[in-house]
Design an enzyme around this catalytic site. Structure first.
Site, PDB file in Angstrom:
ATOM      1  N   ASP A 121     -22.048  12.805  -6.718  1.00 40.82           N
ATOM      2  CA  ASP A 121     -21.601  12.604  -5.695  1.00 40.82           C
ATOM      3  C   ASP A 121     -20.078  12.303  -5.081  1.00 40.82           C
ATOM      4  O   ASP A 121     -20.189  11.837  -4.150  1.00 40.82           O
ATOM      5  CB  ASP A 121     -22.744  11.531  -6.011  1.00 40.82           C
ATOM      6  CG  ASP A 121     -22.468  11.130  -6.509  1.00 40.82           C
ATOM      7  OD1 ASP A 121     -21.129  10.627  -7.565  1.00 40.82           O
ATOM      8  OD2 ASP A 121     -22.902   9.501  -7.232  1.00 40.82           O
TER       9      ASP A 121
ATOM     10  N   GLU B 178     -18.735  10.020  -6.680  1.00 42.52           N
ATOM     11  CA  GLU B 178     -18.022   8.168  -7.248  1.00 42.52           C
ATOM     12  C   GLU B 178     -16.693   8.981  -8.211  1.00 42.52           C
ATOM     13  O   GLU B 178     -16.808   9.858  -9.131  1.00 42.52           O
ATOM     14  CB  GLU B 178     -19.061   8.068  -7.499  1.00 42.52           C
ATOM     15  CG  GLU B 178     -20.103   7.496  -6.997  1.00 42.52           C
ATOM     16  CD  GLU B 178     -21.409   6.743  -7.415  1.00 42.52           C
ATOM     17  OE1 GLU B 178     -20.996   6.468  -9.087  1.00 42.52           O
ATOM     18  OE2 GLU B 178     -22.249   6.645  -6.319  1.00 42.52           O
TER      19      GLU B 178
ATOM     20  N   ARG C 268      -0.184  -0.916   7.353  1.00 42.35           N
ATOM     21  CA  ARG C 268       0.785  -1.142   9.102  1.00 42.35           C
ATOM     22  C   ARG C 268       0.339  -1.888   9.774  1.00 42.35           C
ATOM     23  O   ARG C 268       0.227  -1.956  10.907  1.00 42.35           O
ATOM     24  CB  ARG C 268       1.075   0.251   9.327  1.00 42.35           C
ATOM     25  CG  ARG C 268       2.761   1.147   9.004  1.00 42.35           C
ATOM     26  CD  ARG C 268       2.562   2.655   8.973  1.00 42.35           C
ATOM     27  NE  ARG C 268       2.191   3.304   8.484  1.00 42.35           N
ATOM     28  CZ  ARG C 268       2.114   4.800   8.010  1.00 42.35           C
ATOM     29  NH1 ARG C 268       3.136   5.269   8.955  1.00 42.35           N
ATOM     30  NH2 ARG C 268       1.125   4.962   7.805  1.00 42.35           N
ATOM     31  N   GLN C 269      -1.509  -2.155   9.466  1.00 37.48           N
ATOM     32  CA  GLN C 269      -2.218  -2.550  10.164  1.00 37.48           C
ATOM     33  C   GLN C 269      -2.589  -3.757  10.322  1.00 37.48           C
ATOM     34  O   GLN C 269      -3.353  -4.447   9.326  1.00 37.48           O
ATOM     35  CB  GLN C 269      -3.973  -1.926   9.985  1.00 37.48           C
ATOM     36  CG  GLN C 269      -5.231  -2.552  10.984  1.00 37.48           C
ATOM     37  CD  GLN C 269      -4.840  -2.370  12.880  1.00 37.48           C
ATOM     38  OE1 GLN C 269      -4.260  -1.307  12.656  1.00 37.48           O
ATOM     39  NE2 GLN C 269      -5.523  -3.561  13.281  1.00 37.48           N
TER      40      GLN C 269
ATOM     41  N   HIS D 233       5.526  -2.542   4.229  1.00 35.30           N
ATOM     42  CA  HIS D 233       5.628  -2.526   5.545  1.00 35.30           C
ATOM     43  C   HIS D 233       5.871  -3.864   6.169  1.00 35.30           C
ATOM     44  O   HIS D 233       6.700  -4.073   6.758  1.00 35.30           O
ATOM     45  CB  HIS D 233       4.867  -2.511   6.670  1.00 35.30           C
ATOM     46  CG  HIS D 233       5.001  -1.736   7.911  1.00 35.30           C
ATOM     47  ND1 HIS D 233       6.549  -0.640   8.028  1.00 35.30           N
ATOM     48  CD2 HIS D 233       4.970  -2.010   8.872  1.00 35.30           C
ATOM     49  CE1 HIS D 233       5.869  -0.990   9.431  1.00 35.30           C
ATOM     50  NE2 HIS D 233       5.322  -1.253  10.100  1.00 35.30           N
TER      51      HIS D 233
ATOM     52  N   ASP E 139      14.774   2.077  14.313  1.00 33.99           N
ATOM     53  CA  ASP E 139      14.038   0.702  15.640  1.00 33.99           C
ATOM     54  C   ASP E 139      14.573   0.153  14.949  1.00 33.99           C
ATOM     55  O   ASP E 139      15.413  -0.838  13.698  1.00 33.99           O
ATOM     56  CB  ASP E 139      12.366   0.546  15.716  1.00 33.99           C
ATOM     57  CG  ASP E 139      11.801   0.122  14.552  1.00 33.99           C
ATOM     58  OD1 ASP E 139      12.217  -0.455  13.674  1.00 33.99           O
ATOM     59  OD2 ASP E 139      11.214   1.485  14.557  1.00 33.99           O
TER      60      ASP E 139
ATOM     61  N   LYS F 256      15.662   2.985  22.576  1.00 39.01           N
ATOM     62  CA  LYS F 256      14.552   4.695  22.884  1.00 39.01           C
ATOM     63  C   LYS F 256      14.823   4.266  24.311  1.00 39.01           C
ATOM     64  O   LYS F 256      14.445   3.483  24.424  1.00 39.01           O
ATOM     65  CB  LYS F 256      13.381   4.509  22.398  1.00 39.01           C
ATOM     66  CG  LYS F 256      13.250   5.856  22.769  1.00 39.01           C
ATOM     67  CD  LYS F 256      11.228   5.876  22.773  1.00 39.01           C
ATOM     68  CE  LYS F 256      11.702   6.730  21.456  1.00 39.01           C
ATOM     69  NZ  LYS F 256       8.964   6.156  20.796  1.00 39.01           N
TER      70      LYS F 256
ATOM     71  N   ARG G 237      13.752   5.555  28.180  1.00 40.80           N
ATOM     72  CA  ARG G 237      13.039   5.960  28.648  1.00 40.80           C
ATOM     73  C   ARG G 237      14.582   6.599  30.444  1.00 40.80           C
ATOM     74  O   ARG G 237      14.456   6.405  31.100  1.00 40.80           O
ATOM     75  CB  ARG G 237      11.788   5.298  29.159  1.00 40.80           C
ATOM     76  CG  ARG G 237      11.094   6.524  30.685  1.00 40.80           C
ATOM     77  CD  ARG G 237       8.986   6.043  30.049  1.00 40.80           C
ATOM     78  NE  ARG G 237       8.469   5.901  29.009  1.00 40.80           N
ATOM     79  CZ  ARG G 237       8.360   7.372  28.432  1.00 40.80           C
ATOM     80  NH1 ARG G 237       8.564   8.411  28.750  1.00 40.80           N
ATOM     81  NH2 ARG G 237       8.097   7.221  26.773  1.00 40.80           N
TER      82      ARG G 237
ATOM     83  N   ASP H 297      14.423   4.802   6.891  1.00 38.43           N
ATOM     84  CA  ASP H 297      12.784   4.166   6.722  1.00 38.43           C
ATOM     85  C   ASP H 297      12.184   3.969   5.905  1.00 38.43           C
ATOM     86  O   ASP H 297      12.242   3.881   4.630  1.00 38.43           O
ATOM     87  CB  ASP H 297      11.816   4.939   8.540  1.00 38.43           C
ATOM     88  CG  ASP H 297      11.215   4.362   9.011  1.00 38.43           C
ATOM     89  OD1 ASP H 297      10.798   3.207   8.830  1.00 38.43           O
ATOM     90  OD2 ASP H 297      10.540   5.246   9.931  1.00 38.43           O
TER      91      ASP H 297
HETATM   92  C1  R5P Z   1       6.237   2.720  11.431  1.00 34.56           C
HETATM   93  O1  R5P Z   1       6.563   1.228  11.705  1.00 34.56           O
HETATM   94  C2  R5P Z   1       7.360   3.202   9.985  1.00 34.56           C
HETATM   95  O2  R5P Z   1       7.953   1.741  10.033  1.00 34.56           O
HETATM   96  C3  R5P Z   1       7.414   4.060   9.823  1.00 34.56           C
HETATM   97  O3  R5P Z   1       8.704   4.119  11.297  1.00 34.56           O
HETATM   98  C4  R5P Z   1       6.474   5.704  10.392  1.00 34.56           C
HETATM   99  O4  R5P Z   1       5.658   5.554   9.205  1.00 34.56           O
HETATM  100  C5  R5P Z   1       6.840   6.499  10.933  1.00 34.56           C
HETATM  101  O5  R5P Z   1       5.872   7.983  10.812  1.00 34.56           O
HETATM  102  P1  R5P Z   1       6.029   9.161  11.753  1.00 34.56           P
HETATM  103  O6  R5P Z   1       6.629   9.620   9.811  1.00 34.56           O
HETATM  104  O7  R5P Z   1       4.656   9.756  11.063  1.00 34.56           O
HETATM  105  O8  R5P Z   1       7.093   9.218  12.523  1.00 34.56           O
END
Ligand code: R5P
Length: 279
Positions: A34, A36, A86-87, A119, A158, A181, A183, A207
């Site tokens: 199932d 599990e 991340r959440q 994170h 970033d 970035k 725009r 990253d």
């Molecule tokens: C986001 O806050 C993390 O630091 C990474 O920048 C992110 O998870 C990268 O995601 P992806 O590879 O989907 O662009």
């Protein structure tokens, strides 16, 4: 002290045990019809290190089952990659603070928790036990040295992640910067380093997580347009969700690398020596 691993983290657990010169507990994992999970680890341990990255919900359940097997022992929980971290905020009403929900159940009944380049460090407060984050800046830098690049520029995607790029760059006395970035119109953005020119340079985009690879691939395409000589991508955690390799290679990225917090074909450096020092 002994090490016991979830199915996901066997390679890193083995390396950790070797680094600490302690045994790895024989473990069997199976699935019931199932779906599990069944886990069996027969060897007793007064002190046990449970090693398990969380990429899927099953990974989480395996850790809970191992915690139960060793509920009479002194448990150190090592979570090399902590999914759901991340959440860490409620971005919209009605959402859970997932990182808190996961940390609370994992931190219960363990003596200490170690995460790796989590994170968001504030998540450590939700474990409700001693918790520390270990950084892989030094092995990531050692790996970058092996690429033999000419004075590489270490770029974070970033400003928020710049501290990791600065930390890694510090080990090699390299330059670091972050990508900004701008725009240009409704559907056009320009991504470029905040203050350093990339023309003619070898660039490493660094990253904490490479997930879909979208962030790195978009940045790489733009940096090549700005004259970068070569672009390499280094992540701490290679989530590498479906299609990520294709996305990254088709953007012309010269090499893809991550640690073994999630064992991947591109895992080129290990978290084990640094974790062993902490343990
Ligand atoms: C986001 O806050 C993390 O630091 C990474 O920048 C992110 O998870 C990268 O995601 P992806 O590879 O989907 O662009």
């Amino acid at each position: 002290m002994k090490v016991v691993s979830t199915q996901r983290s066997q390679v890193l657990a083995g390396r950790l045990a070797t680094a600490l010169n302690i045994p790895v507990i024989d473990t069997r994992w199976q699935k019931f019809p199932d779906g599990e999970i069944y886990v069996r680890a027969e060897q007793p341990a007064e002190k046990v290190v449970i090693c398990g990255s969380i990429l899927t919900s099953d990974d989480l359940v395996e850790i809970l089952l191992l915690k139960d097997i060793y509920s009479e022992s002194d448990i150190t929980l090592v979570i090399p990659y902590m999914g759901y971290a991340r959440q860490d905020k409620q971005f919209n009403p009605g959402e859970p603070l997932s990182a808190r929900a996961i940390a609370r159940i994992l931190g219960a009944d363990v003596s200490r928790v170690y995460t790796v380049n989590i994170h968001e460090k504030s998540v450590l407060n939700h474990f409700h036990t001693e918790a520390a984050d270990v950084t892989l800046s030094s092995p990531a830098a050692e790996y970058i040295k092996t690429l033999s690049l000419d004075e590489p520029l270490i770029l974070s995607p970033d400003e928020g992640a710049l501290h990791l790029a600065e930390d890694v760059a510090g080990y090699g006395k390299w330059e670091s910067d972050y990508l900004q970035k701008t725009r240009l119109s409704g559907d056009k953005v320009r991504i470029e380093p905040k203050s350093v020119q990339v023309s003619g340079r070898d660039v490493v985009i660094l990253d904490d997580i490479i997930s879909t690879g979208g962030t790195q691939a978009t940045a790489a395409s733009m940096l090549y347009e700005q004259g970068a000589r070569s672009i390499h991508t280094v992540g701490i955690h290679g989530v590498l969700a479906s299609g990520a390799y294709t996305r990254l290679t088709s953007a012309g990225i010269a090499s893809i690398s991550c640690s073994d917090t999630i064992e991947r074909a591109c895992s080129t450096y290990s978290a084990a020596p640094v974790l062993a020092e902490y343990l």
